[in-house]
Design a protein around this motif. Structure first.
Motif, PDB file in Angstrom:
ATOM      1  N   ASP A  44      23.941 -54.855  39.097  1.00 20.98           N
ATOM      2  CA  ASP A  44      24.912 -54.314  38.149  1.00 20.98           C
ATOM      3  C   ASP A  44      25.751 -55.404  37.484  1.00 20.98           C
ATOM      4  O   ASP A  44      26.609 -55.108  36.658  1.00 20.98           O
ATOM      5  CB  ASP A  44      25.848 -53.322  38.850  1.00 20.98           C
ATOM      6  N   PHE A  45      25.511 -56.664  37.850  1.00 21.35           N
ATOM      7  CA  PHE A  45      26.305 -57.775  37.345  1.00 21.35           C
ATOM      8  C   PHE A  45      25.416 -58.844  36.714  1.00 21.35           C
ATOM      9  O   PHE A  45      25.295 -59.954  37.241  1.00 21.35           O
ATOM     10  CB  PHE A  45      27.152 -58.362  38.484  1.00 21.35           C
ATOM     11  N   PRO A  46      24.775 -58.516  35.590  1.00 23.46           N
ATOM     12  CA  PRO A  46      23.893 -59.502  34.955  1.00 23.46           C
ATOM     13  C   PRO A  46      24.688 -60.667  34.371  1.00 23.46           C
ATOM     14  O   PRO A  46      25.841 -60.511  33.966  1.00 23.46           O
ATOM     15  CB  PRO A  46      23.223 -58.697  33.839  1.00 23.46           C
ATOM     16  N   SER A  47      24.061 -61.821  34.361  1.00 26.45           N
ATOM     17  CA  SER A  47      24.689 -63.000  33.768  1.00 26.45           C
ATOM     18  C   SER A  47      24.842 -62.799  32.268  1.00 26.45           C
ATOM     19  O   SER A  47      23.991 -62.193  31.628  1.00 26.45           O
ATOM     20  CB  SER A  47      23.819 -64.223  34.031  1.00 26.45           C
ATOM     21  N   PRO A  48      25.914 -63.341  31.699  1.00 28.09           N
ATOM     22  CA  PRO A  48      26.061 -63.263  30.245  1.00 28.09           C
ATOM     23  C   PRO A  48      25.123 -64.218  29.515  1.00 28.09           C
ATOM     24  O   PRO A  48      25.008 -64.181  28.304  1.00 28.09           O
ATOM     25  CB  PRO A  48      27.522 -63.643  30.019  1.00 28.09           C
ATOM     26  N   ILE A  49      24.439 -65.075  30.263  1.00 26.69           N
ATOM     27  CA  ILE A  49      23.498 -66.038  29.683  1.00 26.69           C
ATOM     28  C   ILE A  49      22.132 -65.799  30.298  1.00 26.69           C
ATOM     29  O   ILE A  49      21.996 -65.732  31.512  1.00 26.69           O
ATOM     30  CB  ILE A  49      23.933 -67.487  29.958  1.00 26.69           C
ATOM     31  N   GLN A  50      21.132 -65.674  29.469  1.00 26.12           N
ATOM     32  CA  GLN A  50      19.768 -65.529  29.957  1.00 26.12           C
ATOM     33  C   GLN A  50      19.099 -66.897  29.930  1.00 26.12           C
ATOM     34  O   GLN A  50      19.489 -67.773  29.191  1.00 26.12           O
ATOM     35  CB  GLN A  50      18.988 -64.537  29.093  1.00 26.12           C
ATOM     36  N   GLY A  51      18.095 -67.054  30.741  1.00 30.41           N
ATOM     37  CA  GLY A  51      17.381 -68.316  30.759  1.00 30.41           C
ATOM     38  C   GLY A  51      17.280 -68.863  32.160  1.00 30.41           C
ATOM     39  O   GLY A  51      17.806 -68.292  33.125  1.00 30.41           O
ATOM     40  N   LYS A  52      16.595 -69.980  32.262  1.00 24.06           N
ATOM     41  CA  LYS A  52      16.363 -70.590  33.565  1.00 24.06           C
ATOM     42  C   LYS A  52      17.640 -71.269  34.068  1.00 24.06           C
ATOM     43  O   LYS A  52      18.239 -72.083  33.369  1.00 24.06           O
ATOM     44  CB  LYS A  52      15.234 -71.608  33.462  1.00 24.06           C
ATOM     45  N   PRO A  53      18.035 -70.952  35.289  1.00 18.14           N
ATOM     46  CA  PRO A  53      19.235 -71.590  35.848  1.00 18.14           C
ATOM     47  C   PRO A  53      19.007 -73.066  36.164  1.00 18.14           C
ATOM     48  O   PRO A  53      17.912 -73.474  36.524  1.00 18.14           O
ATOM     49  CB  PRO A  53      19.481 -70.818  37.148  1.00 18.14           C
ATOM     50  N   ALA A  79      25.177 -74.521  25.456  1.00 19.11           N
ATOM     51  CA  ALA A  79      25.767 -75.513  24.571  1.00 19.11           C
ATOM     52  C   ALA A  79      27.288 -75.488  24.651  1.00 19.11           C
ATOM     53  O   ALA A  79      27.895 -74.419  24.775  1.00 19.11           O
ATOM     54  CB  ALA A  79      25.321 -75.250  23.139  1.00 19.11           C
ATOM     55  N   GLU A  80      27.885 -76.678  24.584  1.00 14.76           N
ATOM     56  CA  GLU A  80      29.340 -76.760  24.581  1.00 14.76           C
ATOM     57  C   GLU A  80      29.888 -75.978  23.390  1.00 14.76           C
ATOM     58  O   GLU A  80      29.355 -76.035  22.282  1.00 14.76           O
ATOM     59  CB  GLU A  80      29.803 -78.212  24.501  1.00 14.76           C
ATOM     60  N   GLY A  81      30.917 -75.195  23.642  1.00 13.27           N
ATOM     61  CA  GLY A  81      31.537 -74.396  22.587  1.00 13.27           C
ATOM     62  C   GLY A  81      31.001 -72.979  22.472  1.00 13.27           C
ATOM     63  O   GLY A  81      31.581 -72.151  21.778  1.00 13.27           O
ATOM     64  N   ALA A  82      29.883 -72.687  23.153  1.00 13.19           N
ATOM     65  CA  ALA A  82      29.336 -71.326  23.099  1.00 13.19           C
ATOM     66  C   ALA A  82      30.356 -70.343  23.676  1.00 13.19           C
ATOM     67  O   ALA A  82      30.990 -70.611  24.690  1.00 13.19           O
ATOM     68  CB  ALA A  82      28.030 -71.245  23.886  1.00 13.19           C
ATOM     69  N   VAL A  83      30.501 -69.210  23.026  1.00 14.48           N
ATOM     70  CA  VAL A  83      31.445 -68.187  23.472  1.00 14.48           C
ATOM     71  C   VAL A  83      30.814 -67.390  24.604  1.00 14.48           C
ATOM     72  O   VAL A  83      29.659 -66.967  24.523  1.00 14.48           O
ATOM     73  CB  VAL A  83      31.825 -67.254  22.303  1.00 14.48           C
ATOM     74  N   ILE A  84      31.589 -67.177  25.669  1.00 14.26           N
ATOM     75  CA  ILE A  84      31.119 -66.402  26.819  1.00 14.26           C
ATOM     76  C   ILE A  84      31.787 -65.033  26.778  1.00 14.26           C
ATOM     77  O   ILE A  84      33.003 -64.916  26.619  1.00 14.26           O
ATOM     78  CB  ILE A  84      31.453 -67.117  28.146  1.00 14.26           C
ATOM     79  N   ARG A  85      30.956 -64.006  26.933  1.00 15.94           N
ATOM     80  CA  ARG A  85      31.423 -62.612  26.924  1.00 15.94           C
ATOM     81  C   ARG A  85      31.078 -61.955  28.254  1.00 15.94           C
ATOM     82  O   ARG A  85      29.994 -62.170  28.784  1.00 15.94           O
ATOM     83  CB  ARG A  85      30.763 -61.838  25.778  1.00 15.94           C
ATOM     84  N   VAL A  86      32.010 -61.154  28.776  1.00 14.80           N
ATOM     85  CA  VAL A  86      31.786 -60.498  30.059  1.00 14.80           C
ATOM     86  C   VAL A  86      30.761 -59.381  29.913  1.00 14.80           C
ATOM     87  O   VAL A  86      30.634 -58.766  28.858  1.00 14.80           O
ATOM     88  CB  VAL A  86      33.099 -59.937  30.665  1.00 14.80           C
ATOM     89  N   LYS A  87      30.017 -59.139  30.978  1.00 12.97           N
ATOM     90  CA  LYS A  87      29.009 -58.081  30.996  1.00 12.97           C
ATOM     91  C   LYS A  87      29.427 -56.907  31.873  1.00 12.97           C
ATOM     92  O   LYS A  87      28.647 -55.999  32.106  1.00 12.97           O
ATOM     93  CB  LYS A  87      27.657 -58.635  31.476  1.00 12.97           C
ATOM     94  N   HIS A  88      30.696 -56.958  32.374  1.00  9.93           N
ATOM     95  CA  HIS A  88      31.205 -55.876  33.199  1.00  9.93           C
ATOM     96  C   HIS A  88      32.707 -55.779  32.969  1.00  9.93           C
ATOM     97  O   HIS A  88      33.396 -56.788  32.954  1.00  9.93           O
ATOM     98  CB  HIS A  88      30.912 -56.151  34.678  1.00  9.93           C
TER      99      HIS A  88
END
Length: 170
Positions: A44-53, A79-88
């Motif tokens: 129920d808590f997906p990462s806000p970023i997809q891709g390989k960790p 990337a530096e400066g990318a906006v992070i948005r919550v998924k919950h």
């Protein structure tokens, strides 16, 4: 005596908790269908970023320290400066500096679940704020890990239930 009565009441109601799932006897509605609480899981808590960790939560061997360490979150390249948005949705319990994560935002998601977003700069939230799904909380900053093994910008994403870090074992 009370334990037997409680077990009997639970069984007669048709509820059996198994591995975080609720199994109901045929013909009964789930508590979610009746508007009751829904049991949450790590999914129920997906990462806000997809891709390989870059690094996943769990134990790893540190060549620098020549010992096994525990990493409480998953680090995702971004990337530096990318906006992070919550998924919950949830309430901000901390937003500010962290000696290991640069700046971080901790969110109480209810039912003893919380999420930590680290490696941020330009925070857009403060302690006590209510967050809606997809609300921006900050931007990715440059904070290499404390051992210098990850030099690129990344989001540190950590999910906790109570005091326990949740680790995806799949």
């Amino acid at each position: 005596m009370w334990g037997l009565k409680i077990l009997s009441a639970v069984l007669s109601a048709g509820l059996i908790l198994f591995g975080g799932s609720v199994l109901l006897a045929e013909g009964q509605e789930s508590s979610a269908a009746k508007g009751g609480p829904v049991l949450k899981t790590l999914e129920d808590f997906p990462s806000p970023i997809q891709g390989k960790p870059l690094r996943v939560a769990g134990e790893y061997y540190s060549e620098e320290l020549e010992t096994t360490l525990f990493h409480p979150g998953t680090d995702y390249a971004q990337a530096e400066g990318a906006v992070i948005r919550v998924k919950h949705a949830g309430r901000v319990t901390y937003a500010g500096p962290d000696p290991f994560l640069g700046h971080k935002v901790e969110v109480d998601c209810g039912e003893d679940w919380s999420v930590i977003y680290g490696g941020l700069k330009n925070l857009r939230v403060k302690e006590g704020d209510w967050l809606d799904v997809d609300q921006a909380i900050g931007q990715i900053g440059y904070y290499p890990d404390i051992f210098g093994t990850i030099e690129q910008t990344h989001l540190h994403y950590e999910v906790r239930h109570g005091d326990l870090v949740q680790v995806d074992i799949n």
